[in-house]
Design a protein around this motif. Structure first.
Motif, PDB file in Angstrom:
ATOM      1  N   GLY A 196       0.846  -1.191   0.000  1.00 20.79           N
ATOM      2  CA  GLY A 196       0.000   0.000   0.000  1.00 20.79           C
ATOM      3  C   GLY A 196       0.873   1.231   0.000  1.00 20.79           C
ATOM      4  N   ASP A 197       0.664   2.120   0.962  1.00 18.93           N
ATOM      5  CA  ASP A 197       1.465   3.339   1.071  1.00 18.93           C
ATOM      6  C   ASP A 197       2.695   3.161   1.956  1.00 18.93           C
ATOM      7  OD1 ASP A 197      -0.316   4.734  -0.550  1.00 18.93           O
ATOM      8  OD2 ASP A 197      -1.509   5.428   1.161  1.00 18.93           O
ATOM      9  N   ASP A 198       2.888   1.979   2.501  1.00 17.94           N
ATOM     10  CA  ASP A 198       3.964   1.726   3.458  1.00 17.94           C
ATOM     11  C   ASP A 198       5.094   0.920   2.827  1.00 17.94           C
ATOM     12  OD1 ASP A 198       2.247   2.922   5.295  1.00 17.94           O
ATOM     13  OD2 ASP A 198       1.479   0.992   6.005  1.00 17.94           O
ATOM     14  N   ILE A 199       6.208   0.876   3.520  1.00 17.04           N
ATOM     15  CA  ILE A 199       7.298  -0.021   3.169  1.00 17.04           C
ATOM     16  C   ILE A 199       7.463  -0.976   4.347  1.00 17.04           C
ATOM     17  CG2 ILE A 199       9.751  -0.233   2.662  1.00 17.04           C
ATOM     18  CD1 ILE A 199       9.555   2.637   1.487  1.00 17.04           C
ATOM     19  N   VAL A 200       7.358  -2.273   4.059  1.00 18.22           N
ATOM     20  CA  VAL A 200       7.438  -3.300   5.097  1.00 18.22           C
ATOM     21  C   VAL A 200       8.648  -4.178   4.805  1.00 18.22           C
ATOM     22  CG1 VAL A 200       6.264  -5.250   6.172  1.00 18.22           C
ATOM     23  CG2 VAL A 200       4.936  -3.258   5.411  1.00 18.22           C
ATOM     24  N   GLN A 201       9.475  -4.357   5.818  1.00 17.86           N
ATOM     25  CA  GLN A 201      10.669  -5.185   5.692  1.00 17.86           C
ATOM     26  C   GLN A 201      10.562  -6.318   6.718  1.00 17.86           C
ATOM     27  OE1 GLN A 201      14.132  -2.176   4.622  1.00 17.86           O
ATOM     28  NE2 GLN A 201      12.822  -1.389   6.244  1.00 17.86           N
ATOM     29  N   ILE A 202      10.704  -7.549   6.247  1.00 15.47           N
ATOM     30  CA  ILE A 202      10.568  -8.739   7.087  1.00 15.47           C
ATOM     31  C   ILE A 202      11.894  -9.489   7.081  1.00 15.47           C
ATOM     32  CG2 ILE A 202       9.329 -10.932   7.380  1.00 15.47           C
ATOM     33  CD1 ILE A 202       7.502  -8.520   7.690  1.00 15.47           C
ATOM     34  N   GLY A 203      12.334  -9.927   8.253  1.00 16.14           N
ATOM     35  CA  GLY A 203      13.593 -10.660   8.310  1.00 16.14           C
ATOM     36  C   GLY A 203      13.882 -11.226   9.671  1.00 16.14           C
ATOM     37  N   THR A 204      15.179 -11.285  10.003  1.00 22.16           N
ATOM     38  CA  THR A 204      15.600 -11.859  11.280  1.00 22.16           C
ATOM     39  C   THR A 204      16.780 -11.089  11.862  1.00 22.16           C
ATOM     40  OG1 THR A 204      17.125 -13.394  10.205  1.00 22.16           O
ATOM     41  CG2 THR A 204      14.905 -14.216  10.663  1.00 22.16           C
ATOM     42  N   HIS A 205      16.837 -11.121  13.197  1.00 26.03           N
ATOM     43  CA  HIS A 205      18.058 -10.710  13.881  1.00 26.03           C
ATOM     44  C   HIS A 205      19.094 -11.807  13.663  1.00 26.03           C
ATOM     45  CE1 HIS A 205      16.567  -7.185  15.874  1.00 26.03           C
ATOM     46  NE2 HIS A 205      15.771  -7.812  16.722  1.00 26.03           N
ATOM     47  N   ARG A 206      20.327 -11.524  14.005  1.00 26.68           N
ATOM     48  CA  ARG A 206      21.412 -12.490  13.824  1.00 26.68           C
ATOM     49  C   ARG A 206      21.121 -13.815  14.539  1.00 26.68           C
ATOM     50  NH1 ARG A 206      27.646 -11.212  14.776  1.00 26.68           N
ATOM     51  NH2 ARG A 206      26.699  -9.297  15.487  1.00 26.68           N
ATOM     52  N   ASP A 207      20.405 -13.752  15.674  1.00 23.80           N
ATOM     53  CA  ASP A 207      20.103 -14.976  16.438  1.00 23.80           C
ATOM     54  C   ASP A 207      18.909 -15.752  15.886  1.00 23.80           C
ATOM     55  OD1 ASP A 207      17.868 -13.531  17.216  1.00 23.80           O
ATOM     56  OD2 ASP A 207      18.409 -13.464  19.344  1.00 23.80           O
ATOM     57  N   GLY A 208      18.325 -15.276  14.767  1.00 23.40           N
ATOM     58  CA  GLY A 208      17.194 -15.965  14.152  1.00 23.40           C
ATOM     59  C   GLY A 208      15.825 -15.450  14.569  1.00 23.40           C
ATOM     60  N   THR A 209      15.772 -14.513  15.514  1.00 21.87           N
ATOM     61  CA  THR A 209      14.491 -13.954  15.940  1.00 21.87           C
ATOM     62  C   THR A 209      13.821 -13.233  14.769  1.00 21.87           C
ATOM     63  OG1 THR A 209      15.295 -13.613  18.193  1.00 21.87           O
ATOM     64  CG2 THR A 209      13.355 -12.326  17.525  1.00 21.87           C
ATOM     65  N   PRO A 210      12.578 -13.577  14.424  1.00 22.91           N
ATOM     66  CA  PRO A 210      11.880 -12.874  13.348  1.00 22.91           C
ATOM     67  C   PRO A 210      11.646 -11.406  13.719  1.00 22.91           C
ATOM     68  CG  PRO A 210      10.827 -14.978  13.796  1.00 22.91           C
ATOM     69  CD  PRO A 210      11.806 -14.729  14.917  1.00 22.91           C
ATOM     70  N   ILE A 211      11.828 -10.534  12.730  1.00 27.07           N
ATOM     71  CA  ILE A 211      11.631  -9.104  12.935  1.00 27.07           C
ATOM     72  C   ILE A 211      10.857  -8.522  11.760  1.00 27.07           C
ATOM     73  CG2 ILE A 211      13.656  -8.746  14.389  1.00 27.07           C
ATOM     74  CD1 ILE A 211      15.136  -7.691  11.896  1.00 27.07           C
ATOM     75  N   ARG A 212      10.254  -7.353  12.002  1.00 26.75           N
ATOM     76  CA  ARG A 212       9.660  -6.587  10.913  1.00 26.75           C
ATOM     77  C   ARG A 212       9.891  -5.109  11.191  1.00 26.75           C
ATOM     78  NH1 ARG A 212       3.364  -8.120  12.155  1.00 26.75           N
ATOM     79  NH2 ARG A 212       3.148  -6.873  14.040  1.00 26.75           N
ATOM     80  N   TRP A 213      10.247  -4.417  10.126  1.00 24.33           N
ATOM     81  CA  TRP A 213      10.451  -2.975  10.187  1.00 24.33           C
ATOM     82  C   TRP A 213       9.429  -2.336   9.267  1.00 24.33           C
ATOM     83  CZ3 TRP A 213      16.426  -2.543   9.134  1.00 24.33           C
ATOM     84  CH2 TRP A 213      17.132  -3.110  10.193  1.00 24.33           C
ATOM     85  N   ASN A 214       8.751  -1.323   9.733  1.00 25.07           N
ATOM     86  CA  ASN A 214       7.698  -0.671   8.967  1.00 25.07           C
ATOM     87  C   ASN A 214       7.978   0.822   8.840  1.00 25.07           C
ATOM     88  OD1 ASN A 214       5.884  -3.056   8.920  1.00 25.07           O
ATOM     89  ND2 ASN A 214       5.861  -2.702  11.120  1.00 25.07           N
ATOM     90  N   PHE A 215       7.982   1.308   7.591  1.00 22.84           N
ATOM     91  CA  PHE A 215       8.017   2.740   7.326  1.00 22.84           C
ATOM     92  C   PHE A 215       6.594   3.128   6.970  1.00 22.84           C
ATOM     93  CE2 PHE A 215      12.435   1.679   6.762  1.00 22.84           C
ATOM     94  CZ  PHE A 215      13.124   2.812   7.159  1.00 22.84           C
ATOM     95  N   THR A 216       5.985   3.971   7.787  1.00 27.40           N
ATOM     96  CA  THR A 216       4.595   4.381   7.593  1.00 27.40           C
ATOM     97  C   THR A 216       4.505   5.900   7.660  1.00 27.40           C
ATOM     98  OG1 THR A 216       4.101   4.210   9.957  1.00 27.40           O
ATOM     99  CG2 THR A 216       3.714   2.236   8.620  1.00 27.40           C
ATOM    100  N   GLN A 217       3.309   6.421   7.377  1.00 25.10           N
ATOM    101  CA  GLN A 217       3.077   7.866   7.426  1.00 25.10           C
ATOM    102  C   GLN A 217       4.147   8.608   6.612  1.00 25.10           C
ATOM    103  OE1 GLN A 217       2.660   8.992  11.592  1.00 25.10           O
ATOM    104  NE2 GLN A 217       1.515   7.127  12.013  1.00 25.10           N
ATOM    105  N   ILE A 218       4.468   8.062   5.450  1.00 26.91           N
ATOM    106  CA  ILE A 218       5.551   8.585   4.618  1.00 26.91           C
ATOM    107  C   ILE A 218       5.073   9.817   3.843  1.00 26.91           C
ATOM    108  CG2 ILE A 218       7.109   8.065   2.710  1.00 26.91           C
ATOM    109  CD1 ILE A 218       6.728   5.044   3.513  1.00 26.91           C
ATOM    110  N   THR A 219       5.812  10.908   3.973  1.00 25.64           N
ATOM    111  CA  THR A 219       5.598  12.115   3.185  1.00 25.64           C
ATOM    112  C   THR A 219       6.963  12.513   2.613  1.00 25.64           C
ATOM    113  OG1 THR A 219       6.096  13.779   4.875  1.00 25.64           O
ATOM    114  CG2 THR A 219       3.853  12.832   4.891  1.00 25.64           C
ATOM    115  N   PRO A 220       7.028  13.521   1.759  1.00 26.60           N
ATOM    116  CA  PRO A 220       8.340  13.960   1.264  1.00 26.60           C
ATOM    117  C   PRO A 220       9.273  14.447   2.381  1.00 26.60           C
ATOM    118  CG  PRO A 220       6.619  14.795  -0.163  1.00 26.60           C
ATOM    119  CD  PRO A 220       5.929  14.197   1.045  1.00 26.60           C
TER     120      PRO A 220
END
Length: 137
Positions: free
Chosen positions: A84-108
């Motif tokens: 949609g209007d966001d950027i979603v990044q899915i992955g893991t920390h070095r120890d294998g813990t699942p993580i997600r990073w979200n860029f939201t409310q994005i304007t110039p």
């Protein structure tokens, strides 16, 4: 450059974004606390001085993302896509813990960034960081 604030700790910091590798990647540098307020003896958990490299991978139509903070030893790998209007990044920390990073409310001139890690119960996402960034000129 975007001064940043992690809401849980109310730190002010810096994030610098630029094109790298002849425009084939985006690199950013996150500095928290900001350079003007850094001092010796910062606790590792409050010392963010790391870099992220995002490289477009046309084979998967997504960004391959790696973040490294040499101060804490943190190393994260993620795959990022527009949702949609966001950027979603899915992955893991070095120890294998699942993580997600979200860029939201994005304007110039601003964005909100949240970083979450999945708890061992496999259902609960724990907020690790929240930043509100505003462009400086």
């Amino acid at each position: 450059s975007f001064p940043t604030r992690r809401s849980s700790d109310l730190f002010k910091g810096e994030a610098h974004f630029f094109r790298a590798l002849e425009g084939r990647a985006v690199q950013d540098v996150w500095i928290m606390p900001a350079r003007g307020t850094r001092h010796a003896g910062l606790a590792a958990e409050n010392n963010m001085y790391g870099t992220t490299l995002r490289v477009w991978d046309s084979a998967i139509a997504a960004w391959r993302v790696i973040y490294i903070n040499p101060v804490t030893g943190q190393r994260d790998e993620l795959i990022g896509r527009r949702v949609g209007d966001d950027i979603v990044q899915i992955g893991t920390h070095r120890d294998g813990t699942p993580i997600r990073w979200n860029f939201t409310q994005i304007t110039p001139d601003s964005f909100r960034w949240t970083g979450e890690a999945l708890e061992p119960d496999g259902a609960t996402w724990r907020l690790e960081g929240e930043f509100y960034a505003h462009r400086t000129r």
